[in-house]
Design an enzyme around this catalytic site. Structure first.
Site: not given
Ligand code: UDP
Length: 327
Positions: A11, A31, A33, A51, A77, A145, A173, A284-285
């Site tokens: 992307y 890449d 792929l 790779d 990337f 990550y 960001f 989400r974790a």
């Molecule tokens: N998020 C959400 N629902 C989704 C996907 C993401 O509420 O289906 C929220 C996620 O918990 C975070 C924000 O959107 O608070 C951005 O998440 P994303 O995965 O887009 O990017 P990140 O900040 O994790 O890189």
């Protein structure tokens, strides 16, 4: 410049290849792929299947290319980048992101290539206790990550110091949107990011989406992120590469917009076009509550500024997904 773009079928890599070519540079793409697509690679770029975790692949390609003309800059990337997946599969993340970079740097050094542009992330800051992150802030990742990217940043700094190389590290960001031509953008497979998920829900391609938590300490309880258009981000790479190539200096720069938006604000922006069916779910974790960039340093050093607003980003992703789904 002659630029080698590793991960140039993905992307952000493919968008950067477009911007490099628009700005008159010669581009070679490598890449594997695994997630990228050959058709995302600009027709004017030369493509190699390879790779980065396989040293012999890189050596073979560098041998062929550098015989003709040396790479001035390598842009990297080719990394895994999904926060929840990294929590699930940390060893894969260390292997691909950290070991992959080690091999790439080692081959660059063998071929005497002096400049690297590297994709890092806001996730290196972890859970910032400031309203807006500056490059000099404490780095304390809260997921694998972010941790792998921080290890990579430090590896680059030490290696560049030792071998008289230069780096431009960008901390991204939240990147979204598609190229202005709508030829390339974020593919529809494995979507995990909020903008394309919201847009797909609005277009009826998903029945429903979930907002991951509304009990954060933010204005509406949902997480705040800083969104940047992929083409603005890609253009910064062209400027960053030129800068280190010409000035023989190192750069570490945030790429963001100085503005934060909640998940519900993203949904509201998409709802200017179509209704979004969503529910509130659990957290989400690995998600920090708020993360917003100061882009002051990138603006000062590169004379760069994001041109596109959140509305532009949403519109761009919407147009791209409508085009993809017409096919
Ligand atoms: N998020 C959400 N629902 C989704 C996907 C993401 O509420 O289906 C929220 C996620 O918990 C975070 C924000 O959107 O608070 C951005 O998440 P994303 O995965 O887009 O990017 P990140 O900040 O994790 O890189």
């Amino acid at each position: 410049m002659k630029v080698c773009v590793v991960g140039g079928a993905g992307y952000i890599g493919s968008e950067t290849v477009y911007e490099l070519i628009r700005n008159g540079h010669e581009v070679v793409v490598i890449d594997n792929l695994s997630t990228g697509k050959k058709e995302m690679v600009h027709k004017s770029a030369k493509f190699y299947l390879g790779d980065i975790t396989k040293e012999e692949d890189l050596k073979h390609i560098f041998e062929q290319e550098c015989m003709i003309k040396h790479f001035d800059v390598v842009m990297h990337f080719a990394a895994k980048l999904i926060v929840p997946e990294s929590v699930e599969k940390p060893l894969e993340y260390y292997h691909n992101n950290v070991e992959g970079l080690r091999i790439l740097l080692s081959v660059m050094n063998d071929f005497n290539i002096k400049n690297i542009v590297f994709s890092s992330t806001a996730a290196v800051y972890g859970e910032p206790n400031k309203d807006i992150c500056e490059e000099s802030d404490l780095t304390k990742p809260i997921n694998p990550y972010g941790e792998t990217k921080l290890v990579c940043e430090n590896m680059i700094k030490w290696v560049c110091q030792r071998y008289d190389m230069h780096y431009c590290i960008f901390r991204y960001f939240n990147v979204a949107g598609a190229d202005e031509t709508l030829e390339i953008g974020l593919d529809k497979s494995n979507l995990t990011h909020i903008v394309p998920i919201t847009v797909e829900t609005a277009l009826g391609l998903r029945e429903k989406m979930t907002v991951f938590g509304n009990d954060y300490n933010t204005k509406d309880g949902t997480c705040i992120r800083d969104y940047i258009h992929v083409q603005d981000l890609a253009y910064a790479h062209v400027l960053g590469a030129q800068y280190i190539f010409e000035n023989e200096e190192n750069l570490l720069l945030n790429l963001g917009s100085n503005n934060g938006y909640t998940v519900l604000e993203i949904i509201k922006e998409v709802e200017k076009y179509y209704k979004v069916n969503y529910e509130i779910g659990k957290r989400r974790a690995g998600d920090p509550a708020k993360i917003v960039a100061s882009n002051k340093k990138a603006c000062e050093k590169l004379g760069w500024k994001p041109k596109r607003t959140l509305s532009d980003i949403i519109k761009s992703d919407l147009d791209y997904r409508m085009k993809l789904n017409k096919k």
